[in-house]
Design an enzyme around this catalytic site. Structure first.
Site, mmCIF file in Angstrom:
data_model
loop_
_atom_site.group_PDB
_atom_site.id
_atom_site.type_symbol
_atom_site.label_atom_id
_atom_site.label_comp_id
_atom_site.label_asym_id
_atom_site.label_seq_id
_atom_site.Cartn_x
_atom_site.Cartn_y
_atom_site.Cartn_z
ATOM 1 N N HIS A 81 -21.548 -19.518 13.454
ATOM 2 C CA HIS A 81 -22.752 -19.437 13.823
ATOM 3 C C HIS A 81 -23.162 -18.592 14.618
ATOM 4 C CE1 HIS A 81 -19.978 -17.715 17.299
ATOM 5 N NE2 HIS A 81 -18.903 -18.203 17.033
ATOM 6 N N ASP A 83 -25.410 -17.682 17.374
ATOM 7 C CA ASP A 83 -25.318 -16.979 19.354
ATOM 8 C C ASP A 83 -24.198 -16.486 19.454
ATOM 9 O OD1 ASP A 83 -23.083 -19.317 18.576
ATOM 10 O OD2 ASP A 83 -23.326 -19.985 20.568
ATOM 11 N N ASP A 144 -19.762 -11.921 16.112
ATOM 12 C CA ASP A 144 -18.890 -13.679 16.356
ATOM 13 C C ASP A 144 -19.882 -13.724 17.016
ATOM 14 O OD1 ASP A 144 -17.980 -15.740 17.461
ATOM 15 O OD2 ASP A 144 -16.886 -15.213 19.349
ATOM 16 N N GLU A 178 -22.271 -22.477 20.375
ATOM 17 C CA GLU A 178 -21.050 -22.875 19.054
ATOM 18 C C GLU A 178 -20.439 -22.146 20.974
ATOM 19 O OE1 GLU A 178 -16.292 -21.342 18.188
ATOM 20 O OE2 GLU A 178 -18.868 -20.030 19.554
ATOM 21 N N GLU A 179 -20.736 -21.407 21.091
ATOM 22 C CA GLU A 179 -20.087 -20.571 22.426
ATOM 23 C C GLU A 179 -20.223 -21.305 23.668
ATOM 24 O OE1 GLU A 179 -18.225 -17.658 21.855
ATOM 25 O OE2 GLU A 179 -18.812 -16.643 20.243
ATOM 26 N N ASP A 201 -14.746 -16.914 10.655
ATOM 27 C CA ASP A 201 -15.048 -16.719 12.173
ATOM 28 C C ASP A 201 -13.295 -16.821 12.700
ATOM 29 O OD1 ASP A 201 -16.277 -17.128 15.217
ATOM 30 O OD2 ASP A 201 -16.249 -19.073 15.509
ATOM 31 N N HIS A 384 -16.628 -10.712 22.934
ATOM 32 C CA HIS A 384 -17.074 -10.667 24.247
ATOM 33 C C HIS A 384 -17.766 -9.805 25.040
ATOM 34 C CE1 HIS A 384 -16.410 -15.459 23.293
ATOM 35 N NE2 HIS A 384 -17.234 -14.288 22.198
#
Length: 413
Positions: A81, A83, A144, A178-179, A201, A384
């Site tokens: 992904h 994003d 990520d 995705e997030e 991922d 994150h």
């Protein structure tokens, strides 16, 4: 220690991470943010540049492409992904590379009180001599899942440039959102047209995951009674106070992310917004089993009902919506994709580890939709947040895994 893939992977990761492609849960568009197109359009251009076929940007915001087969074998999909998580600042990312990590603390140029060390991130202590990529201290990095994008692009370029490597048809998908739990459009399962697939991922080297959380999202909306505070006696109903009561009433031990581990689920309050007149509390519910997830939803509703009963003048609603389910429910019925990845990993001299993901991937939804899709490591760590980091050498090992996996699948015919 550096391999033939390291320079390309490093260059791609640094370049991709510098692009702001953060998703937005409040948006109703698909993709949720226009800035994700900066990554999507770049990848369309790069895929065409390396000679990929059938390169398409779908109307639902996924880039699809094909690496043509050079031998008989199953059609395998690889997904990542584009994003980055809305949980932390992702604007102005300044990736940097610390070469030959020496085991000491890593300092951040834009956050002098922040450091990264094996005490904070134990896995870092096992990566001595590796080239470590971090951001500058005020943003997340975005490995990520731009590390997954970089691995897939590097592997695809290598396969197209070396047509003597036997492999079946390979389908590539780069998804958005995705997030925020919107990465897999209902049309993707058909459009990717793969016998099975893998998300890139995952975390530490050797991790091949086929079990994820089951997940629901919840929104509690509270409408109070708004009155001027000077004349509020016996009239004001403060929605924020009721929201705070709900949060305080929910179990605080062995039911929050910071008090659970391994196979324990949780309820997490991740946002509260609004005013005394009306407010909204947003939560995520996680458990590895369906009945555990249902119990957490029932607990949240029970707490909301109890708080609502204390103030009948308020209006309170609790909406719970499904997000994804544990991919194990489907993969355990046919472990062939998992076993193929595990065998390929052993071919590289790395013993694979299958640990339950305390989260989810696009593979969770895709598996539920009929395309078996385990998750493969890229090396990403401390996600994150400002300490996010990744080893270039771990990414190189992930690339080698992809290449060995498709070759092994072709050997089996």
């Amino acid at each position: 220690m550096r391999t033939e893939y390291d320079s390309e992977l490093e260059e791609r990761l640094v370049r991709y991470c510098a692009i702001d492609s953060q998703s937005d849960e409040d948006s109703k568009t698909a993709p949720s943010t226009a800035r994700q197109f900066d990554m999507l359009n770049l990848l369309v251009e790069e895929l065409r540049g390396i000679g990929a076929q059938d390169v398409t940007l779908t109307e639902y915001g996924t880039v699809l492409a094909t690496v043509p087969a050079t031998a008989n074998g199953p059609t395998i999909g690889f997904l990542a992904h584009v994003d980055t998580a809305p949980a932390f600042n992702a604007t102005g990312v300044k990736p940097r590379v610390i070469r030959g990590y020496n085991g000491g603390p890593i300092r951040f140029p834009d956050a002098h009180d922040l450091d990264l060390s094996p005490e904070v991130s134990p896995y870092l202590g096992t990566r001595l001599g590796h080239d470590i990529v971090t951001a500058s201290g005020t943003t997340l990095l975005g490995a990520d899942d731009k590390s997954g994008v970089a691995v897939i692009m590097t592997a695809a370029r290598h396969l197209i440039a070396n047509s003597d490597i036997p492999h079946g048809k390979i389908r590539i998908a780069f998804t958005t959102d995705e997030e925020i739990g919107r990465g897999v459009n209902p049309r993707l399962a058909k459009d990717i047209a793969a016998d099975f697939a893998y998300t890139l991922d995952g975390g530490a080297a050797g991790e091949i995951e086929y079990e994820s959380f089951s997940a629901d999202g919840a929104v509690v909306r509270i409408e109070g009674v708004s009155v001027h505070p000077g004349t509020a006696k016996d009239k004001l109903v403060n929605a924020l106070h009721l929201g705070a009561k709900i949060i305080a009433t929910l179990p605080q031990v062995r039911m929050t992310p910071e008090t659970t581990e391994d196979r324990e689920g949780f309820i997490m309050v991740y946002e509260m917004r609004g005013t005394a007149a009306d407010c909204e509390v947003r939560l995520i519910l996680r458990d590895f089993e369906r009945d555990g997830l249902e119990a957490k939803g029932a607990l949240l509703r029970q707490v909301c009902d109890a708080v609502a009963a204390t103030e009948p003048r308020a209006k309170l609603t609790c909406e719970i919506r499904p997000q994804y389910r544990n991919m194990r429910y489907w993969l355990e019925k046919d472990m062939a994709p998992v076993e193929l990845a595990q065998a390929a990993c052993r071919d590289l001299g790395v013993e694979p580890r299958s640990v339950p993901i305390r989260g989810g991937t696009d593979g969770s939804r895709l598996t539920e939709m009929g395309v078996p899709c385990p998750n493969l490591f890229t090396g990403m760590q401390e996600l994150h947040g400002p300490r996010e980091w990744i080893s270039v050498q771990d990414m190189a090992l992930s690339t080698r895994l992809v290449l060995r996996l498709v070759e092994r699948a072709a050997e089996k015919g």
